[in-house]
Design a protein around this motif. Structure first.
Motif, PDB file in Angstrom:
ATOM      1  N   ASP A 210       0.827  -1.210   0.000  1.00 11.77           N
ATOM      2  CA  ASP A 210       0.000   0.000   0.000  1.00 11.77           C
ATOM      3  C   ASP A 210       0.857   1.255   0.000  1.00 11.77           C
ATOM      4  O   ASP A 210       0.565   2.214  -0.715  1.00 11.77           O
ATOM      5  CB  ASP A 210      -0.984  -0.018   1.171  1.00 11.77           C
ATOM      6  N   ARG A 227      -5.158  -2.481  -0.889  1.00 14.07           N
ATOM      7  CA  ARG A 227      -5.859  -2.196   0.366  1.00 14.07           C
ATOM      8  C   ARG A 227      -6.128  -0.721   0.606  1.00 14.07           C
ATOM      9  O   ARG A 227      -6.600  -0.347   1.680  1.00 14.07           O
ATOM     10  CB  ARG A 227      -5.089  -2.747   1.581  1.00 14.07           C
ATOM     11  N   VAL A 228      -5.826   0.145  -0.317  1.00 12.99           N
ATOM     12  CA  VAL A 228      -6.067   1.567  -0.081  1.00 12.99           C
ATOM     13  C   VAL A 228      -7.482   1.889  -0.540  1.00 12.99           C
ATOM     14  O   VAL A 228      -7.815   1.728  -1.710  1.00 12.99           O
ATOM     15  CB  VAL A 228      -5.062   2.433  -0.852  1.00 12.99           C
ATOM     16  N   LYS A 229      -8.295   2.325   0.391  1.00 15.62           N
ATOM     17  CA  LYS A 229      -9.704   2.570   0.063  1.00 15.62           C
ATOM     18  C   LYS A 229      -9.831   3.990  -0.475  1.00 15.62           C
ATOM     19  O   LYS A 229     -10.129   4.923   0.249  1.00 15.62           O
ATOM     20  CB  LYS A 229     -10.556   2.378   1.312  1.00 15.62           C
ATOM     21  N   TRP A 230      -9.571   4.134  -1.749  1.00 18.47           N
ATOM     22  CA  TRP A 230      -9.591   5.463  -2.339  1.00 18.47           C
ATOM     23  C   TRP A 230     -10.322   5.391  -3.663  1.00 18.47           C
ATOM     24  O   TRP A 230      -9.927   4.681  -4.582  1.00 18.47           O
ATOM     25  CB  TRP A 230      -8.162   5.973  -2.543  1.00 18.47           C
ATOM     26  N   ASP A 231     -11.397   6.132  -3.752  1.00 14.90           N
ATOM     27  CA  ASP A 231     -12.179   6.135  -4.980  1.00 14.90           C
ATOM     28  C   ASP A 231     -12.754   7.526  -5.130  1.00 14.90           C
ATOM     29  O   ASP A 231     -13.416   8.028  -4.223  1.00 14.90           O
ATOM     30  CB  ASP A 231     -13.295   5.097  -4.890  1.00 14.90           C
ATOM     31  N   ILE A 248     -16.979   0.262  -1.943  1.00 12.10           N
ATOM     32  CA  ILE A 248     -15.692   0.264  -2.641  1.00 12.10           C
ATOM     33  C   ILE A 248     -14.956  -1.008  -2.268  1.00 12.10           C
ATOM     34  O   ILE A 248     -14.474  -1.147  -1.143  1.00 12.10           O
ATOM     35  CB  ILE A 248     -14.858   1.490  -2.252  1.00 12.10           C
ATOM     36  N   ILE A 250     -12.044  -3.665  -1.827  1.00 11.16           N
ATOM     37  CA  ILE A 250     -10.582  -3.578  -1.754  1.00 11.16           C
ATOM     38  C   ILE A 250      -9.996  -4.976  -1.698  1.00 11.16           C
ATOM     39  O   ILE A 250     -10.690  -5.940  -1.415  1.00 11.16           O
ATOM     40  CB  ILE A 250     -10.094  -2.764  -0.535  1.00 11.16           C
ATOM     41  N   GLY A 251      -8.715  -5.074  -1.992  1.00  8.10           N
ATOM     42  CA  GLY A 251      -8.045  -6.372  -2.019  1.00  8.10           C
ATOM     43  C   GLY A 251      -7.448  -6.733  -0.679  1.00  8.10           C
ATOM     44  O   GLY A 251      -7.548  -5.980   0.288  1.00  8.10           O
ATOM     45  N   VAL A 252      -6.795  -7.881  -0.624  1.00  2.02           N
ATOM     46  CA  VAL A 252      -6.233  -8.362   0.629  1.00  2.02           C
ATOM     47  C   VAL A 252      -4.764  -7.982   0.766  1.00  2.02           C
ATOM     48  O   VAL A 252      -4.328  -7.479   1.784  1.00  2.02           O
ATOM     49  CB  VAL A 252      -6.401  -9.892   0.740  1.00  2.02           C
ATOM     50  N   GLU A 253      -3.981  -8.234  -0.298  1.00  2.00           N
ATOM     51  CA  GLU A 253      -2.559  -7.913  -0.146  1.00  2.00           C
ATOM     52  C   GLU A 253      -1.957  -7.207  -1.350  1.00  2.00           C
ATOM     53  O   GLU A 253      -0.801  -6.840  -1.322  1.00  2.00           O
ATOM     54  CB  GLU A 253      -1.754  -9.171   0.202  1.00  2.00           C
ATOM     55  N   ASP A 258      -5.718 -10.110  -6.471  1.00  2.00           N
ATOM     56  CA  ASP A 258      -6.538  -9.034  -5.929  1.00  2.00           C
ATOM     57  C   ASP A 258      -6.917  -8.048  -7.014  1.00  2.00           C
ATOM     58  O   ASP A 258      -8.035  -7.557  -7.045  1.00  2.00           O
ATOM     59  CB  ASP A 258      -5.775  -8.297  -4.826  1.00  2.00           C
TER      60      ASP A 258
END
Ligand code: SF4
Ligand code: SF4
Lengths: 368, 408, 223
Positions: A210, A227-231, A248, A250-253, A258
């Motif tokens: 991230d 994993r960055v929750k940015w939209d 939104i 997000i992925g795991v790693e 992902d």
């Protein structure tokens, strides 16, 4: 004593190669099958879009933006016309905004379908998932044909709205699509995201952490996979996104898996958004009264939207004339390519192809 | 076996006798023996080559149509009825193309490689008992012959890659050499377990011993053999040699014209030959119900195997090169050894020590034990392997992300 | 369990093989191989009488030798080539030429001066559209104030030479007038369909009602 010695070999991947998604060239140095160095080379598809924009008036530039990310012209149109509207202070009617959002989300689904299909093709699934994806994408393109008479280079949006209202054919077909699409998307997910070979090929491969993702300025599904929750649709709601309710994913790693799983989930969210838009949309005008030759007051502005590939932004400087003084595009594909080396070093040749596929580049946008 | 035979397969010795009598009548008293050897060999190879090439042509059509159907497309349907003319159009096109040899290529190696790849595949079919007998009659070391002949493949592929002096081709053929040699071992192990029960190296003996098909008697052996055979002919999920999304076209990148046609032929002949071998070893060869001839059942079983291969080909992606090698050495070889041990113990206990006969009851008992054992092993392996990667935690948003709406 | 996903995947591809409505929407342009059943439907007779009556045709179609024409279904909005241009409506104002991003419309008006009188439209001498460079964006159609220029509906304009791709005024005049309904709401209202329907003559294609004064002031230059 001399042991067994290996010699690195430099291979030119591209510009003509089946999985570089266009005319992209990678000079890769392999030690056996392992990547020890790589250097991306681009510019083979450079058409000078930004310079051409300086000699066209504001409406004509819409046709240029079609040709940047040619699998997602709607999003390009949206990003561009929003910038012009901001620059010249045009108010867009509400119905037009709804239709624009519907189109942008449809385009997002189409683009993600294509990305997923080609990633699977790169992993080696002999085009079967690719064609299943194309079957669904074709339906969306049919919708676009009903809406604006073209399938790929749409030029649908205009500063101040859209040029033509959607007729009943479109709404009926859209209803059918919205009902069927989630089912097909589930099927697609069952076909690939639980497939052990896909998992073996993609899990924990090409991890982008991230912190790195943020440092490199990566946006879009790749950023969210890390994993960055940015939209931007949530962070800086444009059009009517603040009236809509969506998640939104997000992925795991932040690995290859992902990146494509986030796309699959996003498509489901897009279907949700379109459903809400259909419910909320009302009758009304679709285009503000804009003159043919827009002459914004001198000034500059930057506006961006969340395109299928990431933050797609336009920066325009007006000198008061009919065409912009300067136009600069923040192309997400281009910036998403920057951490390529970080992701790829140390992986095998097969992984190189899948990682490149998971970034989902469109060379028209990278080279502009 | 009382079956009606509509067509009796012509084998080498009947050819030989025919020519021998002809030459005798023509008055070649002394030399009629070696002359008829040559004449019989020549006509046999003519027959075998033409039969196989024609079969391959139709197989390419079948493959393209089937895969197209899996991919919700139509497949070739313009040339002739149902597109049956397509293979011939392809062949004509390939032959008419210019045959280029790269200037940097190692010319003799480059030229011989396609033939070296085609020859073993053609040779294999001569020992397959399509009916009670095969082209080469009942060669008593049939299966050994097959194992020996197929190993030439890896040399041919390496020649093709090395000779063309192209980096992609070399990468492809390096992978090919490594992969084909590795998979020869599990394949041989799978075959060995068949031999333990059949007690003979002759293909027709193996067929005759299958009162219960060997796929039912030893599913594990079938699995091991099938997986390694798929790898040997480099099909998905093991198609690393070509890997068109990675290497362009792998070892045959530089080939064109008639040379490419021959490579293509060899490549598409492999599934036919493999399915014939699988049918012989595991699916009871030409056994079937009596109302139709044995050839029919043989071809039907071949089609089932080919269809299964196509089904897999159109569904599964490709494994990475190290995963493929790992699969061969870490899983398939162990499974093969375990299978051989198991079969050997069972055979030692159940076989009549004097006559050396395994009755069908014995085979049923073996089948029961083997099925239970196979299922347990596979489930155990699956759970053991799957632990690492299959389940993932729920995603946790990164603390670096900051997407609060403005002003809060 | 590990391995289950592979088997599920096999099931899904098989499902797509078997279920007919999963097929891709395939149109076998320009002609399609048909089965006897389809043939009977096309000739609007029942299947069995048809087969009994035409055994040879039936056999031919069974081995795949009978073709019928087939085209892609096209929406009336489709922006096609071969512009529909009405010389009765065109005033030679050259808005289209000015608005084309590529500048590929060439208009020369009334240098001869024979017919041009006050109150009349210009005499058009040259009206060339180089569709070899055109991208069918439709901005010229959008710009035409008199509804004289419309997008066409075809897509089969391949030529061996680029120079043949230039549509000149004579070609435009004599061409079949099948305008697309793109950006022409009046044509949509009439239910005009360029693919299956008739040609549209010049009286039908315009916006007939004159905008009211309010409308006019709304529309023009209110900045
Ligand atoms: S469609 Fe576009 S490119 Fe073609 S002539 Fe009209 S404005 Fe020019
Ligand atoms: S076609 Fe329309 S815009 Fe072009 S010159 Fe004629 S009237 Fe003017």
């Amino acid at each position: 004593m001399t042991g067994i010695r290996t010699e690195p070999v430099t291979v030119n991947l591209g510009p003509q190669h089946p999985s570089t998604h266009g005319v992209f060239r990678l000079r890769v140095t392999f030690d056996g099958e392992e990547i020890i160095d790589l250097e991306p080379v681009f510019g083979y598809l450079h058409r000078g879009t930004e310079k051409l924009a300086e000699t066209r008036n504001y409406t004509q530039i819409v046709t240029l933006t079609d040709r940047m990310d040619y699998v997602a012209s709607m999003s390009n149109n949206l990003a561009y016309v929003r910038t012009v509207e901001k620059l010249s202070g045009i108010q867009v009617p509400e119905r037009a905004q709804y239709i624009r959002v519907i189109c942008a989300e449809l385009q997002r689904i189409a683009s993600h379908l294509m990305a997923t299909g080609f990633l699977l093709n790169d992993i080696g699934a002999l085009a079967t998932p690719l064609i299943y994806c194309f079957r669904e994408r074709e339906k969306i393109l049919d919708l676009f044909e009903m809406l604006c008479g073209a399938r790929i280079t749409l030029s649908y949006m205009r500063p101040g709205g859209i040029f033509q209202d959607a007729d009943s054919d479109f709404w009926n077909a859209l209803d059918i699509l919205i009902q069927e699409l989630p089912h097909y998307l589930d099927e697609l997910e069952a076909l690939i995201s639980k497939n052990e070979i896909v998992l073996a090929r993609t899990r924990s491969v090409g991890i982008l952490s991230d912190a790195d993702a943020i440092d490199y300025g990566v946006t879009g599904p790749i950023l969210r996979a890390s994993r960055v929750k940015w939209d931007l649709r949530k962070a800086n709601p444009y059009e009517i996104y603040n009236r809509l309710d969506f998640e939104i994913p997000i992925g795991v790693e932040g690995d290859t898996y992902d990146r494509f799983h986030v796309r699959l989930l996003e498509m489901q969210e897009s279907v949700k958004i379109i459903t809400q838009c259909i419910k909320q949309i009302e009758k009304g005008p679709i285009r503000a009264n804009t003159p043919y030759f827009i002459r914004p007051k001198p000034g500059e502005t930057y506006q961006s939207v969340e395109g299928p590939k990431g933050e797609l932004g336009f920066y325009l400087i007006s000198d008061g004339g009919v065409s912009p003084y300067r136009c600069k595009v923040r192309a997400p594909s281009f910036i998403n390519l920057t951490p390529l080396k970080k992701m790829m070093l140390g992986w095998k040749m097969g992984d190189l192809i899948t990682i490149l596929g998971s970034i989902d580049i469109v060379l028209g946008e990278v080279d502009r | 076996m009382t079956q009606i035979y509509f067509v009796q397969l012509i084998d080498f010795y009947s050819f030989y006798e025919m020519f021998y009598s002809i030459f005798q009548n023509l008055g070649f008293e002394k030399s009629s023996s070696w002359m008829s050897y040559i004449a019989a060999g020549g006509s046999l190879s003519f027959l075998a080559i033409n039969l196989l090439v024609l079969a391959t042509a139709f197989y390419t059509w079948f493959e393209r149509r089937t895969i197209a159907r899996f991919q919700v497309r139509r497949g070739p349907n313009r040339n002739g009825p149902f597109g049956l003319g397509q293979p011939f159009a392809d062949v004509i096109k390939l032959i008419m193309k210019e045959d280029t040899i790269p200037s940097e290529a190692d010319k003799p190696v480059f030229t011989i490689a396609p033939i070296a790849l085609l020859a073993p595949t053609l040779l294999i079919i001569t020992v397959i008992p399509i009916d009670d007998s095969s082209f080469l009659a009942t060669l008593n070391i049939g299966i050994l012959f097959i194992v020996g002949i197929t190993s030439v493949n890896s040399i041919a592929i390496f020649m093709a890659g090395w000779g063309s002096r192209n980096k992609y081709a070399i990468l492809g053929s390096m992978r090919g050499a490594a992969m084909l040699i590795s998979y020869e071992i599990p394949m041989a192990l799978g075959i060995t377990s068949v031999l333990l029960i059949a007690g003979s190296l002759a293909m027709s003996e193996i067929v005759a011993k299958q009162e219960i098909w060997f796929i039912a008697v030893m599913p594990m052996g079938f699995f091991v053999f099938m997986a390694s055979a798929t790898a040997e002919m480099s099909r998905t999920p093991f198609d690393q040699i070509e890997a068109e999304s990675e290497l362009g076209s792998g070892y045959n990148t530089e080939f064109s014209g008639i040379k490419f046609a021959i490579l293509f032929l060899a490549e598409f002949m492999a599934p036919i030959v493999t399915s014939a071998v699988v049918t012989t070893l595991f699916l009871g060869g030409s056994q079937g119900f009596n109302f139709l001839p044995g050839q029919f059942w043989f071809v039907l079983k071949m089609f089932v195997v080919i269809f299964a291969l196509l089904w897999i080909r159109s569904t599964w992606p490709r494994l990475r090169v190290d995963q493929i090698m790992g699969f061969a050495w870490k899983i398939l070889m162990e499974l093969g050894f375990v299978n051989i041990f198991l079969i050997a113990i069972e055979v030692a206990i159940l076989m009549d020590p004097v006559t050396g006969i395994l009755t069908s009851q014995d085979m049923l008992i073996m089948a029961g034990i083997n099925w239970v054992f196979t299922i347990i092993t596979l489930v155990f392996l699956a759970n053991f392997l799957g632990k690492r990667n299959y389940d993932r935690p729920d995603p946790v948003p990164s603390p670096l992300a900051n997407m609060e709406p403005k002003g809060e | 369990m590990y391995g289950l996903g592979l088997i599920k995947g096999l099931g899904i591809t098989m499902k797509n093989l078997v279920i007919p409505n999963r097929q891709f929407n395939i149109y076998q342009y320009p002609n399609k191989k048909v089965t006897p059943w389809d043939l009977a439907k096309i000739n609007s007779s029942k299947t069995f009488p048809f087969i009994a009556k035409n055994p040879i045709t039936t056999f031919k179609s069974l081995v795949g030798l009978v073709n019928v024409e087939e085209r892609l279904p096209q929406h009336p909005n489709f922006r096609g080539e071969e512009f529909a241009w009405y010389d009765n409506r065109c005033t030679g104002c050259a808005s289209c030429a000015k608005y084309c991003p590529l500048g590929i419309i060439k208009i020369v008006t009334g240098t001869s001066g024979v017919n041009s009188q006050e109150g009349q439209s210009y005499d058009l001498e040259v009206f060339d559209i180089d569709i070899g460079r055109c991208m069918f964006c439709g901005l010229c159609v959008e710009a035409c104030p008199y509804d004289a220029l419309h997008m066409g509906s075809g897509f089969e304009e391949a030529q061996y030479q680029r120079s043949n791709l230039v549509i000149d005024i004579n070609k435009l005049k004599s061409a079949e007038k099948k305008p697309s309904t793109w950006f022409r709401p009046q044509l949509v209202k009439q239910g005009h369909d360029p693919i299956t329907g008739d040609t549209a003559d010049w009286k039908k294609v315009g916006r007939h009602e004159k905008p009211s004064l309010d409308d006019q002031s709304e529309r023009w230059a209110k900045r």
